[in-house]
Design a protein around this motif. Sequence first.
Motif, short mmCIF file in Angstrom:
data_model
loop_
_atom_site.label_atom_id
_atom_site.label_comp_id
_atom_site.label_asym_id
_atom_site.label_seq_id
_atom_site.Cartn_x
_atom_site.Cartn_y
_atom_site.Cartn_z
N PRO A 7 54.34 62.11 -9.09
CA PRO A 7 53.75 61.25 -10.07
C PRO A 7 52.17 61.43 -9.69
O PRO A 7 51.74 61.50 -8.44
CB PRO A 7 54.21 59.86 -9.56
N ARG A 8 51.41 61.22 -10.54
CA ARG A 8 49.83 61.27 -10.45
C ARG A 8 49.28 60.52 -9.18
O ARG A 8 48.32 60.78 -8.52
CB ARG A 8 49.19 61.30 -11.75
N SER A 9 49.89 59.20 -9.43
CA SER A 9 49.25 58.23 -8.22
C SER A 9 49.63 59.18 -6.91
O SER A 9 48.85 58.52 -5.91
CB SER A 9 50.11 57.06 -8.40
N GLN A 10 50.78 59.70 -6.51
CA GLN A 10 51.14 60.32 -5.36
C GLN A 10 50.06 61.38 -5.12
O GLN A 10 49.47 61.70 -3.97
CB GLN A 10 52.46 60.55 -5.08
N LEU A 11 49.72 62.04 -6.20
CA LEU A 11 48.62 63.39 -5.85
C LEU A 11 47.35 62.78 -5.96
O LEU A 11 46.86 63.31 -4.71
CB LEU A 11 48.50 64.05 -7.35
N TYR A 12 46.85 61.54 -6.24
CA TYR A 12 45.58 60.97 -5.87
C TYR A 12 45.48 60.51 -4.34
O TYR A 12 44.72 60.93 -3.51
CB TYR A 12 45.22 59.79 -6.77
N LEU A 13 46.69 60.05 -3.91
CA LEU A 13 46.77 59.52 -2.58
C LEU A 13 46.55 61.01 -1.66
O LEU A 13 46.10 60.79 -0.61
CB LEU A 13 48.20 58.85 -2.03
N GLU B 169 50.17 57.76 -15.94
CA GLU B 169 50.06 58.23 -17.38
C GLU B 169 49.65 59.72 -17.86
O GLU B 169 48.77 60.04 -17.07
CB GLU B 169 49.20 57.39 -18.29
N ALA B 170 50.77 60.62 -18.40
CA ALA B 170 50.03 61.74 -18.59
C ALA B 170 48.88 62.18 -19.56
O ALA B 170 48.26 62.88 -19.39
CB ALA B 170 51.33 62.60 -19.19
#
Length: 659
Positions: free
Chosen positions: A192-198, A304-305
């Motif tokens: 998930p992108r949220s994890q990438l941001y973290l 969101e992709a």
Amino acid sequence: MTTATLPAGIPPTANTKYQPRKSTLARKREDDDLPEPSSPSKRSKVSFDSDVEVRLVEEWEKTPTVIQEGVRRALLKRATGDSTGYERVKAVYTPVKDGQEEPGPATVKSHTFALLNNVSMLNRGCADLVHAALSSDWLGRSEEYVHLFTQFLANLVSAQSLYLTDVLRMLAENITAAPQSQCQSKTLADIPRSQLYLRVHKVLQYLLQIIPSACRIVLSILTNLFPHQTESRRAHIVYTHNLLKIIEYAPILQMDILTLITERLVKIDLQVQEDLEDLAEEVEEGVVQHVPITRPDMNKVLDEAEDSDNNSDTDDEMDEDALRTQTITKNVEKMDCILDMLFTYYDQINLAASPSSQVRSVEILLSQFQTIILPTHRSRHTQFLLFHFIQQSAADIDVFVGMCAQTSFDKKRPAMVRQAAAAYLASFVARGMHVSSDIVREVWDYISTELKTQVRESEPACRGPDLQRYSTYYMLVQALLYIFCFRWRDLESGPDEDYEEDELPSIYGEERQWRTGVKETLQLNVFSKLNPLKVCSPGIVTEFARIAHHLHVIYVYHLLETNKRIRLSNYFGPSNYSQLNRETALTARGEEENQHLDEYFPFDPYHLPKSKRWIEGDYREWTGIPGLDNEKAAESDSGEEEMEDSDVEEGTGTEESDE
């Protein structure tokens, strides 16, 4: 019999037998009997088993030790001009073409570990290899690999400072709505992108800890990457969310990041106002009504992709007007979401932080007001951040009011800034629910004193109303009228102060008592040669005249009738005092409209659906004048009834005539 002796150093034993020594000639003859060694130029014939597969070992099959040694040798040979091995190392981090086999995770890990141990060799000549590694999909791999890559980045920027900006830019690009290093490999699981941001934030936090001076570079990069005002709602929400996240581990950037967000928010605010002014009033109301009230789920927005608010298929089917309205609606929603995020951020500071942090947040808001909001003409919503949080402290209210008053009276400041400060002062005092009566009276006295000075200085040379020459004076008068319309109860004195809103005396009852100087200030300015009621906004002048007459403060209707026969163009400009301008009926109407003050008060009603909840309880709505507005409403209702009756009579008459 002769006994043989043993060579020195060898002890005798019981089984030792004497061996007679051979002659030199006999030894030579025995050596000649040995076979001669084969010639070194001749090799033995080797046979291979036909069942054994013979092939070269692929790069991906080498052990970690072999790979690491190969990377080291490739970097050494690169310095001598041999780039064969170097290109193979770079290919590990380069996206493969369709049909090609990707290097396995173990291979990529071994190559990265080798680069980590040889960062001192990654000079400017290896920039393409470093950039390939920075552009790889490292964020989408395992936690173990991300940790290894973090160590590589830290060692790289420490040993080779020339790559610091490149590394920071890569990290900043990965907190945008479309991360550049997200996992795109078919062999790796989606994250998930949220994890990438973290993950990005952890790496950036680590680098800023070991290189604190990098904060200034980060700020410059973040400024350049901020989404343009035409980009999507999601792009702005994601980037703003990540900027606020950076403040948590880099508090030194707090003021700069918040200022950056505010600057871009003001641009969106202005664009929305320009677009709304071109729409009809009913269409403008519909735009705000179509903005969703529900606050977006931040985790869903981050993951969101694609942008959900971008639908090219639907846009192609809409006409130009509908498409324009849709664009404005999206911009309003974008602005509403960002404001809601900022309200939440400042509110969390005030609730959880220390008193010093609360003072710091107010200082930031005041600084943004002076440098961004105040010089910007017709900002509509951004200033409500200040409006809300300033009212949480009586001391902060006093500071803000003093700042606006001082700016309004400072002749060294540009006229436009002084006029804007007067508008903010009047609007805040009028609309602020937590602005005390004492503040209202102090502001009234400040403005009255300044107006008295300006009248005394300007009247001797004044020959009539002139907006261009006395613009600051007119803006202060308009501010005074606006404050009176909203806060006239705070300007009373005596027992009438305690009256409820619906207990106003009638025009035949006891006359209301006003504080010393209230009537005198109005008389002095309204009937001065500068004639402010001719220049001030007609809407405000009309409302003031109505209220002032009802409260028996001042009667100005005869002056308004006289002003109808005055053409402002006759007095416009410093060169027009000795000669009147010739004008036609058409030019007179156009010039007359341009010679009135703009009816701009920055804290007019706030209608953004998501974020308006923050100012509930802080905002003073217009309630009207008891006894006056009730009569007006009754007259309006009776007028409508008369029109309906006349319509019926007209309709009946027509029917009879037709017969």
